[in-house]
Design an enzyme around this catalytic site. Structure first.
Site, PDB file in Angstrom:
ATOM      1  N   GLU A  75      11.190  -3.960  12.494  1.00  0.00           N
ATOM      2  CA  GLU A  75      12.352  -3.379  11.790  1.00  0.00           C
ATOM      3  C   GLU A  75      13.580  -3.421  12.693  1.00  0.00           C
ATOM      4  O   GLU A  75      14.660  -3.840  12.296  1.00  0.00           O
ATOM      5  CB  GLU A  75      12.086  -1.916  11.409  1.00  0.00           C
ATOM      6  N   ASP A 103       0.804  -1.230   0.000  1.00  0.00           N
ATOM      7  CA  ASP A 103       0.000   0.000   0.000  1.00  0.00           C
ATOM      8  C   ASP A 103       0.834   1.276   0.000  1.00  0.00           C
ATOM      9  O   ASP A 103       0.276   2.376  -0.023  1.00  0.00           O
ATOM     10  CB  ASP A 103      -0.956   0.002   1.203  1.00  0.00           C
TER      11      ASP A 103
HETATM   12  C1  UGA Z   1       3.554  -0.883   9.044  1.00  0.00           C
HETATM   13  C2  UGA Z   1       4.708  -1.897   8.792  1.00  0.00           C
HETATM   14  O1  UGA Z   1       4.859  -2.172   7.414  1.00  0.00           O
HETATM   15  C3  UGA Z   1       4.433  -3.212   9.510  1.00  0.00           C
HETATM   16  O2  UGA Z   1       5.585  -4.029   9.441  1.00  0.00           O
HETATM   17  C4  UGA Z   1       4.139  -2.969  10.953  1.00  0.00           C
HETATM   18  O3  UGA Z   1       3.787  -4.182  11.563  1.00  0.00           O
HETATM   19  C5  UGA Z   1       2.972  -1.999  11.069  1.00  0.00           C
HETATM   20  O4  UGA Z   1       3.316  -0.780  10.418  1.00  0.00           O
HETATM   21  C6  UGA Z   1       2.678  -1.714  12.517  1.00  0.00           C
HETATM   22  O5  UGA Z   1       3.303  -0.832  13.081  1.00  0.00           O
HETATM   23  O6  UGA Z   1       1.797  -2.381  13.083  1.00  0.00           O
HETATM   24  P1  UGA Z   1       1.000  -0.639   8.259  1.00  0.00           P
HETATM   25  O7  UGA Z   1       0.974   0.274   7.104  1.00  0.00           O
HETATM   26  O8  UGA Z   1       0.602  -0.067   9.557  1.00  0.00           O
HETATM   27  O9  UGA Z   1       2.427  -1.358   8.364  1.00  0.00           O
HETATM   28  O10 UGA Z   1       0.165  -1.959   8.054  1.00  0.00           O
HETATM   29  P2  UGA Z   1      -0.433  -2.584   6.736  1.00  0.00           P
HETATM   30  O11 UGA Z   1      -0.153  -1.786   5.523  1.00  0.00           O
HETATM   31  O12 UGA Z   1      -1.820  -2.957   7.054  1.00  0.00           O
HETATM   32  O13 UGA Z   1       0.385  -3.963   6.648  1.00  0.00           O
HETATM   33  C7  UGA Z   1       1.763  -4.021   6.287  1.00  0.00           C
HETATM   34  C8  UGA Z   1       1.947  -5.063   5.180  1.00  0.00           C
HETATM   35  O14 UGA Z   1       1.551  -6.345   5.653  1.00  0.00           O
HETATM   36  C9  UGA Z   1       1.124  -4.773   3.921  1.00  0.00           C
HETATM   37  O15 UGA Z   1       1.890  -5.045   2.783  1.00  0.00           O
HETATM   38  C10 UGA Z   1      -0.063  -5.726   4.040  1.00  0.00           C
HETATM   39  O16 UGA Z   1      -0.559  -6.141   2.795  1.00  0.00           O
HETATM   40  C11 UGA Z   1       0.520  -6.886   4.835  1.00  0.00           C
HETATM   41  N1  UGA Z   1      -0.461  -7.544   5.741  1.00  0.00           N
HETATM   42  C12 UGA Z   1      -1.247  -6.821   6.570  1.00  0.00           C
HETATM   43  C13 UGA Z   1      -0.561  -8.924   5.723  1.00  0.00           C
HETATM   44  O17 UGA Z   1       0.132  -9.602   4.951  1.00  0.00           O
HETATM   45  N2  UGA Z   1      -1.462  -9.540   6.559  1.00  0.00           N
HETATM   46  C14 UGA Z   1      -2.284  -8.837   7.397  1.00  0.00           C
HETATM   47  O18 UGA Z   1      -3.098  -9.438   8.110  1.00  0.00           O
HETATM   48  C15 UGA Z   1      -2.163  -7.432   7.393  1.00  0.00           C
HETATM   49 MN    MN Z   2       0.590   0.106   5.173  1.00  0.00          MN
END
Ligand code: UGA
Ligand code: MN
Length: 391
Positions: free
Chosen positions: A326, A243
């Site tokens: 990270e 995203d």
């Molecule tokens: C960011 C970081 O990328 C994450 O590593 C971190 O865990 C997160 O912040 C946090 O602080 O909790 P964020 O933008 O908040 O991520 O979260 P998402 O965009 O929803 O998810 C990160 C990535 O993991 C995305 O590429 C999403 O597609 C993937 N994701 C998310 C999964 O593969 N499974 C899930 O259940 C949720």
């Molecule tokens: Mn994200």
């Protein structure tokens, strides 16, 4: 995540360097559930990765666009087969021959032909390239972009946008790793016509992680890292969430990574940016809205790692530790802050942004009437995400 920011500027010394840190306690409580605090383990044992589908060359672009959907699909499948991609059943790990032995592949469109080296997945496959062909070959460093993704209405839209940035980047291999029990059909068909060289893997998260307790994307990134360990000898690893927004020029920067590089990420917390602080070409601290005692308070999109260096450090995985993914990973690489390579013109340019997409509700069911089954709606139905159970 960024509401109620309480920032305090702190000055300290790490590794003999003056470190200026921006600190926010509010961020800490928002981002990290109590039960996850302080956990620096590498998480549960992952079983490994499962290659489901891969393409090592960009397909030929068919300029004679047909208006007939079925023809297009057939063309895509033929291209896919002609290029000798192994399709591995996600459930059985059996390898299915996709087609009779193919004619020699046409010359690649760019010098980024990658050779499969997954001896397990490809063993005995009539079309497989042999492990002895070695890792991807190119005159330039290959960038392994590891993208976690998961099933939701906006998934294919996110992957489309990201793929069309990656199309601008040569010598790149995209690891699309889905957090799912079995592959999402729409993702596989999206990849079937995706011209970015890629491998699709499953990186299923354990069911024990739920809601805010779930470290998002960790099982996926670890599956990608394991793939890299098996397939690559050199190159650069970059974690690119599906995203975020990437200026294609960030990849030229990342390619220069000799050990671990870092660069600014826009739209992270109320500070608007997360970045190393650089003075006279050297990293002297970090500017980030959530420090929380992290040695490396950076965003997932704000660093890259050289593959040789990663392997020399025994290929660590990312910890299942919300908010500390990270930091845990970078600490496991045993790199000192003063050894970090600042990119993007000494961290003066923002070339990647932590954008977030508004969540969309799954679509309501389409009726099974003639108006659907005998019209274009029938085709669109297969491209829409409905609540689970409906299709
Ligand atoms: C960011 C970081 O990328 C994450 O590593 C971190 O865990 C997160 O912040 C946090 O602080 O909790 P964020 O933008 O908040 O991520 O979260 P998402 O965009 O929803 O998810 C990160 C990535 O993991 C995305 O590429 C999403 O597609 C993937 N994701 C998310 C999964 O593969 N499974 C899930 O259940 C949720
Ligand atoms: Mn994200």
């Amino acid at each position: 995540m960024a509401s109620g920011l309480r920032a305090v500027v702190g000055v300290g010394a790490v590794g003999g360097l003056l470190v200026v840190l921006l600190w926010s306690e509010q961020q800490a409580s928002n981002r990290m559930p109590a039960q996850a605090r302080g956990r620096g383990d590498t998480g549960e044992e992952d079983t490994g990765f499962r290659v489901v589908m891969e393409r090592f060359e960009a397909p030929e672009i068919n300029h004679n666009h047909s208006t007939n959907n079925n023809n297009n699909n057939n063309n895509n499948n033929k291209l896919h087969r002609r290029h000798g991609n192994a399709i591995v059943s996600p459930r059985s790990s059996a390898v299915h021959a996709a087609a009779p032995p193919p004619p020699p592949p046409p010359p690649p469109p760019q010098p980024s032909v990658l050779a499969a080296a997954d001896a397990d997945a490809d063993a005995g496959h009539p079309e497989s390239r042999k492990a002895s062909q070695g890792p991807p070959r190119s005159s330039r460093t290959i960038i392994y972009v590891i993208t976690p993704t998961y099933r939701r209405p906006e998934q294919v839209a996110e992957l489309t946008r990201l793929s069309q940035t990656l199309m601008l980047v040569p010598d790149l291999h995209w690891l699309v790793v889905e957090d799912a029990v079995s592959p999402t059909r729409r993702v596989l068909s999206f990849l079937d016509s995706c011209s970015v060289p890629h491998t699709y893997l499953l990186g299923t998260a354990s069911r024990r992680y739920k809601g805010a307790n779930k470290p998002r994307g960790v099982s996926n990134r670890n599956a990608g890292l394991k793939w890299v360990k098996v397939h690559a000898k050199d190159g650069v690893i970059y974690f690119a969430d599906d995203d975020n927004t990437y200026d294609y020029r960030i990849f030229d920067e990342i390619r220069m990574t000799r050990q671990v590089s870092m660069f600014p990420v826009g739209l992270v917390t109320r500070l608007g940016v997360s970045t190393p602080i650089v003075s006279s070409g050297k990293l002297v601290g970090f500017y980030d809205g959530w420090i929380a005692g992290r040695r490396f308070p950076v965003d997932m999109a704000g660093f890259a790692v050289n593959v040789q260096f990663y392997l020399k450090r025994n290929a660590p995985l990312m910890p299942y530790s919300v908010g500390f993914e990270e930091d845990g990973f970078l600490k496991a690489l045993r790199i000192k802050p003063e050894e970090i390579e600042p990119l993007a013109e000494n961290c003066t340019k923002i070339l990647v942004w932590h954008t977030r997409t508004v969540k969309t509700q799954p679509a309501v069911k389409m009726p099974d009437t003639d108006k659907v089954t005998k019209t274009n709606l029938h085709h669109l139905k297969s491209q829409i995400v409905f609540p689970s159970g409906l299709s």
